[in-house]
Design a protein around this motif. Structure first.
Motif, PDB file in Angstrom:
ATOM      1  N   GLY A   1      69.964  51.855  47.702  1.00  0.00           N
ATOM      2  CA  GLY A   1      70.927  51.008  48.397  1.00  0.00           C
ATOM      3  C   GLY A   1      70.266  50.079  49.400  1.00  0.00           C
ATOM      4  O   GLY A   1      70.651  48.910  49.535  1.00  0.00           O
ATOM      5  N   LYS A   2      69.260  50.594  50.101  1.00  0.00           N
ATOM      6  CA  LYS A   2      68.535  49.768  51.069  1.00  0.00           C
ATOM      7  C   LYS A   2      67.776  48.634  50.377  1.00  0.00           C
ATOM      8  O   LYS A   2      67.743  47.507  50.862  1.00  0.00           O
ATOM      9  N   ILE A   3      67.181  48.937  49.244  1.00  0.00           N
ATOM     10  CA  ILE A   3      66.440  47.909  48.510  1.00  0.00           C
ATOM     11  C   ILE A   3      67.401  46.821  48.031  1.00  0.00           C
ATOM     12  O   ILE A   3      67.127  45.628  48.186  1.00  0.00           O
ATOM     13  N   ILE A   4      68.519  47.226  47.461  1.00  0.00           N
ATOM     14  CA  ILE A   4      69.503  46.255  46.976  1.00  0.00           C
ATOM     15  C   ILE A   4      70.045  45.417  48.131  1.00  0.00           C
ATOM     16  O   ILE A   4      70.176  44.197  48.019  1.00  0.00           O
ATOM     17  N   SER A   5      70.335  46.061  49.263  1.00  0.00           N
ATOM     18  CA  SER A   5      70.836  45.335  50.436  1.00  0.00           C
ATOM     19  C   SER A   5      69.826  44.305  50.920  1.00  0.00           C
ATOM     20  O   SER A   5      70.202  43.193  51.295  1.00  0.00           O
TER      21      SER A   5
ATOM     22  N   ILE B   1      81.255  48.871  51.658  1.00  0.00           N
ATOM     23  CA  ILE B   1      80.480  47.752  51.122  1.00  0.00           C
ATOM     24  C   ILE B   1      80.071  46.831  52.265  1.00  0.00           C
ATOM     25  O   ILE B   1      78.912  46.421  52.361  1.00  0.00           O
ATOM     26  N   ALA B   2      81.000  46.552  53.160  1.00  0.00           N
ATOM     27  CA  ALA B   2      80.689  45.726  54.338  1.00  0.00           C
ATOM     28  C   ALA B   2      79.596  46.383  55.174  1.00  0.00           C
ATOM     29  O   ALA B   2      78.653  45.709  55.613  1.00  0.00           O
ATOM     30  N   GLU B   3      79.703  47.683  55.371  1.00  0.00           N
ATOM     31  CA  GLU B   3      78.701  48.423  56.146  1.00  0.00           C
ATOM     32  C   GLU B   3      77.320  48.297  55.509  1.00  0.00           C
ATOM     33  O   GLU B   3      76.318  48.122  56.201  1.00  0.00           O
ATOM     34  N   THR B   4      77.274  48.353  54.189  1.00  0.00           N
ATOM     35  CA  THR B   4      76.003  48.250  53.475  1.00  0.00           C
ATOM     36  C   THR B   4      75.408  46.852  53.618  1.00  0.00           C
ATOM     37  O   THR B   4      74.204  46.705  53.837  1.00  0.00           O
TER      38      THR B   4
ATOM     39  N   ALA C   1      80.862  53.399  43.781  1.00  0.00           N
ATOM     40  CA  ALA C   1      81.503  52.080  43.832  1.00  0.00           C
ATOM     41  C   ALA C   1      80.729  51.129  44.740  1.00  0.00           C
ATOM     42  O   ALA C   1      80.524  49.955  44.395  1.00  0.00           O
ATOM     43  N   THR C   2      80.294  51.615  45.883  1.00  0.00           N
ATOM     44  CA  THR C   2      79.546  50.781  46.825  1.00  0.00           C
ATOM     45  C   THR C   2      78.228  50.324  46.215  1.00  0.00           C
ATOM     46  O   THR C   2      77.896  49.129  46.252  1.00  0.00           O
ATOM     47  N   ASN C   3      77.472  51.243  45.638  1.00  0.00           N
ATOM     48  CA  ASN C   3      76.181  50.882  45.029  1.00  0.00           C
ATOM     49  C   ASN C   3      76.367  49.932  43.853  1.00  0.00           C
ATOM     50  O   ASN C   3      75.611  48.966  43.697  1.00  0.00           O
ATOM     51  N   THR C   4      77.382  50.185  43.041  1.00  0.00           N
ATOM     52  CA  THR C   4      77.649  49.309  41.893  1.00  0.00           C
ATOM     53  C   THR C   4      78.027  47.915  42.368  1.00  0.00           C
ATOM     54  O   THR C   4      77.550  46.905  41.822  1.00  0.00           O
ATOM     55  N   ALA C   5      78.868  47.835  43.395  1.00  0.00           N
ATOM     56  CA  ALA C   5      79.276  46.529  43.932  1.00  0.00           C
ATOM     57  C   ALA C   5      78.078  45.762  44.476  1.00  0.00           C
ATOM     58  O   ALA C   5      77.964  44.547  44.255  1.00  0.00           O
ATOM     59  N   MET C   6      77.183  46.445  45.145  1.00  0.00           N
ATOM     60  CA  MET C   6      75.993  45.775  45.683  1.00  0.00           C
ATOM     61  C   MET C   6      75.072  45.295  44.563  1.00  0.00           C
ATOM     62  O   MET C   6      74.503  44.204  44.653  1.00  0.00           O
ATOM     63  N   GLN C   7      74.930  46.080  43.509  1.00  0.00           N
ATOM     64  CA  GLN C   7      74.131  45.652  42.356  1.00  0.00           C
ATOM     65  C   GLN C   7      74.763  44.418  41.712  1.00  0.00           C
ATOM     66  O   GLN C   7      74.057  43.470  41.343  1.00  0.00           O
ATOM     67  N   MET C   8      76.093  44.433  41.594  1.00  0.00           N
ATOM     68  CA  MET C   8      76.801  43.282  41.028  1.00  0.00           C
ATOM     69  C   MET C   8      76.586  42.045  41.883  1.00  0.00           C
ATOM     70  O   MET C   8      76.352  40.947  41.356  1.00  0.00           O
ATOM     71  N   LEU C   9      76.674  42.205  43.202  1.00  0.00           N
ATOM     72  CA  LEU C   9      76.481  41.077  44.105  1.00  0.00           C
ATOM     73  C   LEU C   9      75.069  40.518  43.961  1.00  0.00           C
ATOM     74  O   LEU C   9      74.877  39.301  43.849  1.00  0.00           O
ATOM     75  N   ARG C  10      74.079  41.395  43.946  1.00  0.00           N
ATOM     76  CA  ARG C  10      72.692  40.947  43.783  1.00  0.00           C
ATOM     77  C   ARG C  10      72.522  40.174  42.473  1.00  0.00           C
ATOM     78  O   ARG C  10      71.968  39.075  42.455  1.00  0.00           O
ATOM     79  N   ASP C  11      73.023  40.723  41.378  1.00  0.00           N
ATOM     80  CA  ASP C  11      72.881  40.066  40.078  1.00  0.00           C
ATOM     81  C   ASP C  11      73.615  38.727  40.044  1.00  0.00           C
ATOM     82  O   ASP C  11      73.113  37.749  39.486  1.00  0.00           O
TER      83      ASP C  11
END
Length: 171
Positions: free
Chosen positions: A5-9, A34-37, A147-157
């Motif tokens: 999660g930190k790497i994706i963030s 998600i906002a917190e991440t 859900a949070t990790n998936t959303a962050m991966q989606m945002l990155r992609d």
């Protein structure tokens, strides 16, 4: 936040910095995670404008402009609502991109048609949105983490793709 999660963030942070774009969130079942991440990375105030925790339909309608009729017809746990949440967050928060989550984290609230663990995620902007559906119930905390990790991966992609399109248009 776990290591991945930190790497994706950090990836998301770097992309938003380089693109000079902003992001916000519209979260129901993830309750601000998600906002917190996103804001957990130093310097996030340059690109993260804020988030709306829209746990009830009234807030989805009033702050994000999600259609009452849509939620009556399909419930709040559907792809179309997630997409409208992204568009509403972009407008309400005046951001370039938004992330949305709507679903049933559990432990209760599910039905045969929409079981606990069903979560719709959406990422995008006013013109284009991508979505995914999670259909796993591992308990409330893990459902929210997935859900949070998936959303962050989606945002990155999504940001990587957007950045490639901008670079291609400039060359």
């Amino acid at each position: 936040m776990d290591f991945e999660g930190k790497i994706i963030s950090r990836d998301v942070s770097q992309l938003l910095w380089e693109m000079e774009k902003t992001v916000g969130t519209a979260e129901s079942c993830t309750g601000g995670r998600i906002a917190e991440t996103i804001m957990g990375v130093p310097g996030a105030s340059k690109y993260f404008k804020g988030g709306i925790i829209c746990y009830v339909n009234e807030v989805k309608e009033n702050l994000l402009g999600v259609s009452h009729e849509l939620m009556e017809e399909k419930t709040a746990v559907c792809e179309e609502v997630a997409v409208e949440m992204v568009k509403g967050a972009c407008q309400t928060l005046n951001v370039d991109y938004a992330v949305a989550a709507t679903g049933l984290a559990g432990p209760g609230g599910g039905s045969k048609e929409i079981p606990v663990g069903t979560i719709w995620l959406a990422v995008g902007n006013a013109e284009r949105t991508i979505t995914t559906k999670i259909l796993e119930d591992h308990g409330r905390d893990i459902n929210i983490a997935i859900a949070t990790n998936t959303a962050m991966q989606m945002l990155r992609d999504f940001l990587i793709e957007e950045n490639k399109e901008v670079e291609a248009a400039e060359s």
